[in-house]
Design a protein around this motif. Structure first.
Motif, PDB file in Angstrom:
ATOM      1  N   GLU A 194      -0.778  57.819  43.685  1.00 14.18           N
ATOM      2  CA  GLU A 194      -0.827  58.103  45.223  1.00 14.18           C
ATOM      3  C   GLU A 194      -0.320  57.504  45.916  1.00 14.18           C
ATOM      4  O   GLU A 194       0.302  57.344  47.144  1.00 14.18           O
ATOM      5  CB  GLU A 194      -2.148  59.883  44.998  1.00 14.18           C
ATOM      6  CG  GLU A 194      -1.354  60.579  46.693  1.00 14.18           C
ATOM      7  CD  GLU A 194      -3.129  61.475  46.852  1.00 14.18           C
ATOM      8  OE1 GLU A 194      -4.162  61.454  46.035  1.00 14.18           O
ATOM      9  OE2 GLU A 194      -3.026  62.412  47.601  1.00 14.18           O
ATOM     10  N   ARG A 195      -0.957  56.635  46.104  1.00 13.37           N
ATOM     11  CA  ARG A 195      -1.042  55.386  46.521  1.00 13.37           C
ATOM     12  C   ARG A 195       0.033  54.107  46.694  1.00 13.37           C
ATOM     13  O   ARG A 195       0.253  54.260  47.888  1.00 13.37           O
ATOM     14  CB  ARG A 195      -2.658  53.939  46.209  1.00 13.37           C
ATOM     15  CG  ARG A 195      -2.489  53.340  47.474  1.00 13.37           C
ATOM     16  CD  ARG A 195      -3.669  52.419  47.140  1.00 13.37           C
ATOM     17  NE  ARG A 195      -4.977  52.423  47.328  1.00 13.37           N
ATOM     18  CZ  ARG A 195      -6.197  52.079  47.186  1.00 13.37           C
ATOM     19  NH1 ARG A 195      -6.355  51.059  46.489  1.00 13.37           N
ATOM     20  NH2 ARG A 195      -7.673  53.143  47.244  1.00 13.37           N
ATOM     21  N   LEU A 200       5.233  53.459  49.068  1.00 18.71           N
ATOM     22  CA  LEU A 200       6.674  52.983  49.772  1.00 18.71           C
ATOM     23  C   LEU A 200       7.337  54.068  50.138  1.00 18.71           C
ATOM     24  O   LEU A 200       8.694  53.620  50.254  1.00 18.71           O
ATOM     25  CB  LEU A 200       6.630  53.227  47.310  1.00 18.71           C
ATOM     26  CG  LEU A 200       6.556  52.442  46.570  1.00 18.71           C
ATOM     27  CD1 LEU A 200       6.830  53.318  45.048  1.00 18.71           C
ATOM     28  CD2 LEU A 200       7.159  51.147  46.669  1.00 18.71           C
ATOM     29  N   ALA A 201       7.228  55.170  50.244  1.00 19.20           N
ATOM     30  CA  ALA A 201       7.884  56.475  50.838  1.00 19.20           C
ATOM     31  C   ALA A 201       7.786  55.308  52.940  1.00 19.20           C
ATOM     32  O   ALA A 201       8.648  55.481  53.531  1.00 19.20           O
ATOM     33  CB  ALA A 201       6.572  57.207  51.491  1.00 19.20           C
ATOM     34  N   ALA A 202       6.831  54.578  53.073  1.00 13.85           N
ATOM     35  CA  ALA A 202       6.423  53.866  54.459  1.00 13.85           C
ATOM     36  C   ALA A 202       7.251  52.885  54.138  1.00 13.85           C
ATOM     37  O   ALA A 202       8.271  52.653  55.811  1.00 13.85           O
ATOM     38  CB  ALA A 202       4.870  53.638  54.888  1.00 13.85           C
ATOM     39  N   ALA A 203       7.398  52.270  53.401  1.00 13.58           N
ATOM     40  CA  ALA A 203       7.891  51.193  53.366  1.00 13.58           C
ATOM     41  C   ALA A 203       9.701  51.133  53.276  1.00 13.58           C
ATOM     42  O   ALA A 203      10.023  50.489  53.381  1.00 13.58           O
ATOM     43  CB  ALA A 203       7.424  50.027  51.828  1.00 13.58           C
ATOM     44  N   THR A 249      18.350  51.354  50.676  1.00 12.87           N
ATOM     45  CA  THR A 249      17.714  51.620  49.685  1.00 12.87           C
ATOM     46  C   THR A 249      16.121  51.682  50.037  1.00 12.87           C
ATOM     47  O   THR A 249      15.469  52.459  49.732  1.00 12.87           O
ATOM     48  CB  THR A 249      17.454  49.688  49.460  1.00 12.87           C
ATOM     49  OG1 THR A 249      18.593  48.950  49.075  1.00 12.87           O
ATOM     50  CG2 THR A 249      16.234  48.666  48.497  1.00 12.87           C
ATOM     51  N   GLY A 250      15.527  51.128  51.909  1.00  7.70           N
ATOM     52  CA  GLY A 250      14.747  52.735  52.647  1.00  7.70           C
ATOM     53  C   GLY A 250      15.109  53.836  52.288  1.00  7.70           C
ATOM     54  O   GLY A 250      13.842  54.647  52.493  1.00  7.70           O
ATOM     55  N   VAL A 251      16.278  53.963  51.998  1.00  9.27           N
ATOM     56  CA  VAL A 251      15.925  55.825  52.325  1.00  9.27           C
ATOM     57  C   VAL A 251      15.893  56.084  50.744  1.00  9.27           C
ATOM     58  O   VAL A 251      14.960  57.020  50.551  1.00  9.27           O
ATOM     59  CB  VAL A 251      17.436  56.831  52.267  1.00  9.27           C
ATOM     60  CG1 VAL A 251      17.700  57.842  52.181  1.00  9.27           C
ATOM     61  CG2 VAL A 251      18.352  56.210  54.140  1.00  9.27           C
ATOM     62  N   CYS A 256      12.509  58.877  47.326  1.00  9.08           N
ATOM     63  CA  CYS A 256      11.663  59.013  45.729  1.00  9.08           C
ATOM     64  C   CYS A 256      10.574  59.981  46.060  1.00  9.08           C
ATOM     65  O   CYS A 256       9.826  60.265  45.497  1.00  9.08           O
ATOM     66  CB  CYS A 256      12.484  58.602  45.119  1.00  9.08           C
ATOM     67  SG  CYS A 256      11.670  58.033  43.423  1.00  9.08           S
ATOM     68  N   SER A 257      10.009  58.782  47.119  1.00  6.72           N
ATOM     69  CA  SER A 257       8.152  58.680  46.859  1.00  6.72           C
ATOM     70  C   SER A 257       8.101  60.215  48.074  1.00  6.72           C
ATOM     71  O   SER A 257       7.426  60.554  46.983  1.00  6.72           O
ATOM     72  CB  SER A 257       7.912  57.871  48.092  1.00  6.72           C
ATOM     73  OG  SER A 257       7.925  56.728  47.263  1.00  6.72           O
TER      74      SER A 257
END
Length: 276
Positions: A194-195, A200-203, A249-251, A256-257
């Motif tokens: 989960e962490r 990854l979502a924020a990144a 890549t950011g999208v 995905c996350s």
């Protein structure tokens, strides 16, 4: 409360249907989009963006702001699901939890036990557990690596084909969902915590917005990928390709996350423990 929500949804639906009366007719060549925007995209796409694919030039260049905020919306939706649905780890949702002795296959039931002793001689199984089908699990193990390789292919060729970050993120998330369906939810969590999902979502959002700010530091406009070409002293077309690869890549990371996060929360009643 449900009645008020239903009324609000119906009113919103009626308002949306009513606004469609102002839309131009389907395929109308005299509509504003057909007279100005579409022609510009088709005739001057490569000249202005140096991107060999019109769809990608619209998605990541002409409408770069729009795509960036779409990515932020996906991230916000995942965070909203987390804060609304996520239960405390100390909260017992089920009355009984089931554990299987690995060596003998003996299943025991523990009433109200929130702890999950998955290490040692016992492993937790779902309360509605059914024996795993070896054919399904084996086929998934063979199929999932090809799905993930294809996701990277779609991402890496996003500036040459209509694919890109959204499609790559969905394919990658589908591979993890397939893994959960062929095994169980805990099997996926052990490989995608989960962490890690939150990071990854924020990144993903940070990479997208950061690419725009890097262009600003070179004196170019926000998300003007030509600034990267000047900064890295590469041809203009290469700078655009690099910039689009970064934002795609950011999208992909965020999509995905976010999809896996929402799937885990919804399928497990917010416990991310069991239930599919």
């Amino acid at each position: 409360m449900k009645a008020i929500s239903l009324i609000a949804v119906l009113l919103a639906g009626i308002a949306l249907v009513y606004t469609t009366s102002d839309f131009p007719a389907w395929g109308d060549p005299e509509s504003p989009a057909s007279l100005h925007v579409s022609n510009l995209y088709i005739e001057q796409s490569y000249e202005k963006t140096h991107t060999p694919n019109v769809v990608t030039s619209v998605l990541a260049d002409f409408r770069g702001f729009d795509t960036m905020f779409e990515t932020i919306v996906v991230f916000t939706a995942a965070m909203a699901c987390f804060f609304i649905l996520r239960r405390s780890r100390e909260e017992c949702v089920l009355e009984h939890y089931y554990y299987r002795h690995i060596a003998t296959g003996l299943v025991v039931r523990m009433p109200g036990a929130c702890a999950t002793p998955t290490q040692g001689a016992f492993e937790q199984i779902d309360s509605d557990w059914t024996p795993q089908d070896i054919v399904v699990s084996t086929v998934c193990r063979l199929l999932i690596p090809f799905m993930q390789i294809y996701a990277f292919y779609v991402l890496a060729h996003g500036h040459y084909s209509p694919g890109g970050g959204f499609q790559a993120g969905v394919v990658m998330a589908a591979s993890y969902l397939l893994l959960a369906l062929s095994h169980d939810l805990r099997f996926v969590i052990a490989r995608f915590s989960e962490r890690l999902m939150h990071i990854l979502a924020a990144a993903g959002v940070t990479i997208y917005v950061g690419t725009g700010f890097i262009a600003l530091t070179t004196g170019a406009n926000f998300l003007d990928y030509g600034g990267l070409a000047g900064l890295l002293r590469m041809p203009l077309a290469s700078g655009h390709s690099l910039g689009i690869l970064l934002v795609e890549t950011g999208v992909a990371l965020t999509v995905c996350s976010a999809l896996i996060m929402i799937f885990k929360l919804v399928s497990s009643q917010g416990t991310i423990n069991e239930g599919l």
